[in-house]
Design a protein around this motif. Structure first.
Motif, PDB file in Angstrom:
ATOM      1  N   PHE A  84       3.050  17.839   9.510  1.00  0.00           N
ATOM      2  CA  PHE A  84       1.862  18.579  10.337  1.00  0.00           C
ATOM      3  C   PHE A  84       1.882  19.967   9.890  1.00  0.00           C
ATOM      4  CE2 PHE A  84       2.963  14.812  13.085  1.00  0.00           C
ATOM      5  CZ  PHE A  84       1.679  14.288  13.217  1.00  0.00           C
ATOM      6  N   ASP A 129      -8.670  17.562  12.454  1.00  0.00           N
ATOM      7  CA  ASP A 129      -8.345  18.588  13.294  1.00  0.00           C
ATOM      8  C   ASP A 129      -7.588  19.935  12.816  1.00  0.00           C
ATOM      9  OD1 ASP A 129      -6.380  16.623  13.459  1.00  0.00           O
ATOM     10  OD2 ASP A 129      -5.778  17.579  15.544  1.00  0.00           O
ATOM     11  N   ASP A 137     -11.184  15.958  15.400  1.00  0.00           N
ATOM     12  CA  ASP A 137     -10.714  15.060  14.216  1.00  0.00           C
ATOM     13  C   ASP A 137     -11.650  14.712  13.440  1.00  0.00           C
ATOM     14  OD1 ASP A 137      -8.500  15.380  16.125  1.00  0.00           O
ATOM     15  OD2 ASP A 137      -7.712  13.517  15.832  1.00  0.00           O
ATOM     16  N   TYR A 199      -2.427   4.986  13.516  1.00  0.00           N
ATOM     17  CA  TYR A 199      -2.569   5.316  15.045  1.00  0.00           C
ATOM     18  C   TYR A 199      -3.578   4.563  15.752  1.00  0.00           C
ATOM     19  CZ  TYR A 199      -0.129   9.881  13.802  1.00  0.00           C
ATOM     20  OH  TYR A 199       0.718  10.857  13.347  1.00  0.00           O
ATOM     21  N   LYS A 202      -4.531   4.881  20.049  1.00  0.00           N
ATOM     22  CA  LYS A 202      -4.069   6.461  20.499  1.00  0.00           C
ATOM     23  C   LYS A 202      -4.750   6.901  21.787  1.00  0.00           C
ATOM     24  CE  LYS A 202      -4.301  11.171  18.972  1.00  0.00           C
ATOM     25  NZ  LYS A 202      -4.489  12.056  17.357  1.00  0.00           N
ATOM     26  N   ARG A 212      -0.867  20.903  20.110  1.00  0.00           N
ATOM     27  CA  ARG A 212      -2.088  21.595  19.685  1.00  0.00           C
ATOM     28  C   ARG A 212      -1.502  23.197  19.726  1.00  0.00           C
ATOM     29  NH1 ARG A 212      -6.419  18.158  23.457  1.00  0.00           N
ATOM     30  NH2 ARG A 212      -5.913  16.302  22.421  1.00  0.00           N
ATOM     31  N   LYS A 225     -11.517  14.799  23.491  1.00  0.00           N
ATOM     32  CA  LYS A 225     -11.320  13.786  22.425  1.00  0.00           C
ATOM     33  C   LYS A 225     -11.836  12.371  22.981  1.00  0.00           C
ATOM     34  CE  LYS A 225      -8.563  16.638  19.235  1.00  0.00           C
ATOM     35  NZ  LYS A 225      -7.445  16.577  18.424  1.00  0.00           N
ATOM     36  N   GLN A 229     -10.909   8.968  21.246  1.00  0.00           N
ATOM     37  CA  GLN A 229      -9.504   8.375  21.607  1.00  0.00           C
ATOM     38  C   GLN A 229      -9.638   7.558  22.703  1.00  0.00           C
ATOM     39  OE1 GLN A 229      -7.021  11.998  22.164  1.00  0.00           O
ATOM     40  NE2 GLN A 229      -6.953  12.417  19.851  1.00  0.00           N
ATOM     41  N   LYS A 256       0.337   5.459  21.019  1.00  0.00           N
ATOM     42  CA  LYS A 256       0.593   7.009  21.619  1.00  0.00           C
ATOM     43  C   LYS A 256      -0.208   7.612  22.744  1.00  0.00           C
ATOM     44  CE  LYS A 256      -0.161  11.406  18.837  1.00  0.00           C
ATOM     45  NZ  LYS A 256      -0.949  11.951  18.017  1.00  0.00           N
ATOM     46  N   TYR A 279       4.981   6.876  19.454  1.00  0.00           N
ATOM     47  CA  TYR A 279       5.136   8.356  19.362  1.00  0.00           C
ATOM     48  C   TYR A 279       5.507   9.022  20.563  1.00  0.00           C
ATOM     49  CZ  TYR A 279       4.022  12.814  16.755  1.00  0.00           C
ATOM     50  OH  TYR A 279       4.112  13.977  16.418  1.00  0.00           O
ATOM     51  N   VAL A 281       5.337  11.986  22.116  1.00  0.00           N
ATOM     52  CA  VAL A 281       4.736  12.995  21.716  1.00  0.00           C
ATOM     53  C   VAL A 281       5.185  14.470  22.520  1.00  0.00           C
ATOM     54  CG1 VAL A 281       2.686  11.694  21.364  1.00  0.00           C
ATOM     55  CG2 VAL A 281       2.892  12.820  23.617  1.00  0.00           C
ATOM     56  N   TYR A 321      10.718  14.363  18.024  1.00  0.00           N
ATOM     57  CA  TYR A 321      11.077  15.398  17.834  1.00  0.00           C
ATOM     58  C   TYR A 321      12.501  15.658  18.095  1.00  0.00           C
ATOM     59  CZ  TYR A 321       5.798  16.419  17.786  1.00  0.00           C
ATOM     60  OH  TYR A 321       4.823  16.302  17.776  1.00  0.00           O
TER      61      TYR A 321
HETATM   62  C1  PBG Z   1      -4.414  14.974  15.876  1.00  0.00           C
HETATM   63  C2  PBG Z   1      -2.901  14.742  16.376  1.00  0.00           C
HETATM   64  C3  PBG Z   1      -2.441  14.957  17.678  1.00  0.00           C
HETATM   65  C4  PBG Z   1      -1.141  14.618  17.622  1.00  0.00           C
HETATM   66  C5  PBG Z   1      -0.921  14.041  16.327  1.00  0.00           C
HETATM   67  N1  PBG Z   1      -2.086  14.055  15.679  1.00  0.00           N
HETATM   68  C6  PBG Z   1      -3.231  15.769  18.647  1.00  0.00           C
HETATM   69  C7  PBG Z   1      -4.415  15.060  19.297  1.00  0.00           C
HETATM   70  O1  PBG Z   1      -5.058  14.168  18.750  1.00  0.00           O
HETATM   71  O2  PBG Z   1      -5.040  16.212  19.769  1.00  0.00           O
HETATM   72  C8  PBG Z   1      -0.229  14.826  18.678  1.00  0.00           C
HETATM   73  C9  PBG Z   1       1.242  14.690  18.752  1.00  0.00           C
HETATM   74  C10 PBG Z   1       1.952  15.313  19.682  1.00  0.00           C
HETATM   75  O3  PBG Z   1       1.426  15.621  20.956  1.00  0.00           O
HETATM   76  O4  PBG Z   1       3.242  15.394  19.643  1.00  0.00           O
HETATM   77  N2  PBG Z   1      -4.937  14.411  14.968  1.00  0.00           N
END
Ligand code: PBG
Length: 331
Positions: A84, A129, A137, A199, A202, A212, A225, A229, A256, A279, A281, A321
């Motif tokens: 990323f 994004d 996105d 994904y 999501k 972010r 979003k 989403q 996710k 994920y 997150v 992570y």
């Molecule tokens: C955006 C994207 C996001 C994450 C992965 N890709 C954030 C979003 O959709 O705003 C989130 C990952 C995380 O929170 O660890 N394409």
């Protein structure tokens, strides 16, 4: 399942818990470094490591330091990394052209990693994004996120990542029809061996907040979003999305966020039996880290317990992570 005609005392569950060896023998699930995909943040420059304040312990790294960290992760048995980029404000535009720049941060990092550690699986993020002046996105026109025009851009972005050498394309954008479009473009351009992890389910979640910050999108995002989403209230829709993405050519699917959506992981695995990932997150990471810092939860034990939950729910692997730390703990 044949549930129990036996009763106490012929039935004593404690017999198979009496020591570690017998517990290991009957354990139904295991978690190992093989299950991990490590999401990492890349920044421009040389010899740079920046803290992400809302994700204690997580860094943004310049490519040189990222390669060393990736190499350590590989040595710990982690099979895959997910890139990323942190994009400078000056590179964010309305047309998002940096997204398919062959020399953008993500593509440069891919080449550098593949050069040094060719066996490490590299996964990329497909979504506009990081490059979009308004943080969405997809392209925004008259206040709306436009689907079909965004797909054309996502295809260009995915192709530039395939050219750079990624193994797995990860479309995280949630536009309709992008998996089919990316799959057919990959086939037409000689990238039939590049896989897609969609994904698929999501959710429009507030657990993405710290991410972010990490990619520098918090300041830019206008609105939410929710038009692309998923609604956090839905479950059947997740199955329909997974079915659709598998049909369009996804090799693997993702749910996710993770821990608050384990019910979805289980339904997806039971329904499709496809390679299924979750994920864990940023918000999940930050929430646990905050409790660790306070001394309220046992760091080492909770990391493993949180990851085991995904395996128990049917996931084949986890984006986390905690990957390097967990891999060390599991050694
Ligand atoms: C955006 C994207 C996001 C994450 C992965 N890709 C954030 C979003 O959709 O705003 C989130 C990952 C995380 O929170 O660890 N394409």
């Amino acid at each position: 399942m044949n549930f129990i005609d036996q009763k106490f005392p012929s039935l004593r569950f404690r017999r198979t818990r009496k020591n570690e060896k017998i517990r290991n023998l009957v354990s139904e699930t295991s978690v190992s470094a093989n299950d991990f995909i490590w999401p990492v943040f890349i920044c421009d420059g040389n010899n740079i490591e920046q803290d992400v304040p809302s994700m204690p312990g997580v860094k943004r790294r310049s490519i040189d330091l990222l390669v060393s960290a990736a190499s350590e992760a590989f040595d710990l048995g982690i099979p895959a990394i997910c890139l990323f980029p942190y994009t400078e404000q000056s590179l964010k535009t309305e047309d998002c052209a940096e997204a398919w720049n062959p020399d953008n941060l993500s593509n440069k990092a891919t080449r550098a990693i593949k050069n040094e550690i060719p066996e490490l699986v590299v996964m990329s993020d497909v979504a506009l994004d990081p490059y979009n002046i308004n943080g969405h996105d997809g392209f925004v026109e008259n206040g709306k996120i436009v689907n079909d025009k965004t797909i054309e851009a996502l295809v260009k972005q995915a192709l530039s990542q395939a050219e750079a050498g990624v193994d797995v394309i990860g479309p995280s954008d949630m536009m309709d029809g992008r998996i089919g479009a990316i799959r057919s473009a990959l086939e037409k351009n000689g990238h039939s061996e590049v896989s897609i992890m969609s994904y698929a389910a999501k959710y429009s979640s507030s657990f993405y907040g710290p991410f972010r910050d990490a990619v520098g999108a918090s300041g830019t995002l206008t609105g939410d979003k929710k038009t692309y989403q998923m609604d956090i209230a839905n479950s059947n829709e997740a199955l329909r999305l997974v079915a659709r993405d598998l049909k369009e050519g996804a090799d693997m699917v993702m749910i996710k966020p993770g821990m608050p959506y384990l019910d979805i992981c289980r339904r997806v695995k039971d329904t499709f039996g496809a390679p299924t990932f979750a994920y864990q997150v940023s918000g999940e990471y930050s929430m646990l880290s905050a409790a660790f810092e306070k001394g309220w939860l046992d760091r080492n034990k909770i990391i493993i317990e949180s990851l085991m939950a995904f395996k128990r729910s049917g996931c084949d692997g986890i984006l986390t992570y905690f990957a390097p730390e967990a891999a060390k703990l599991l050694k």
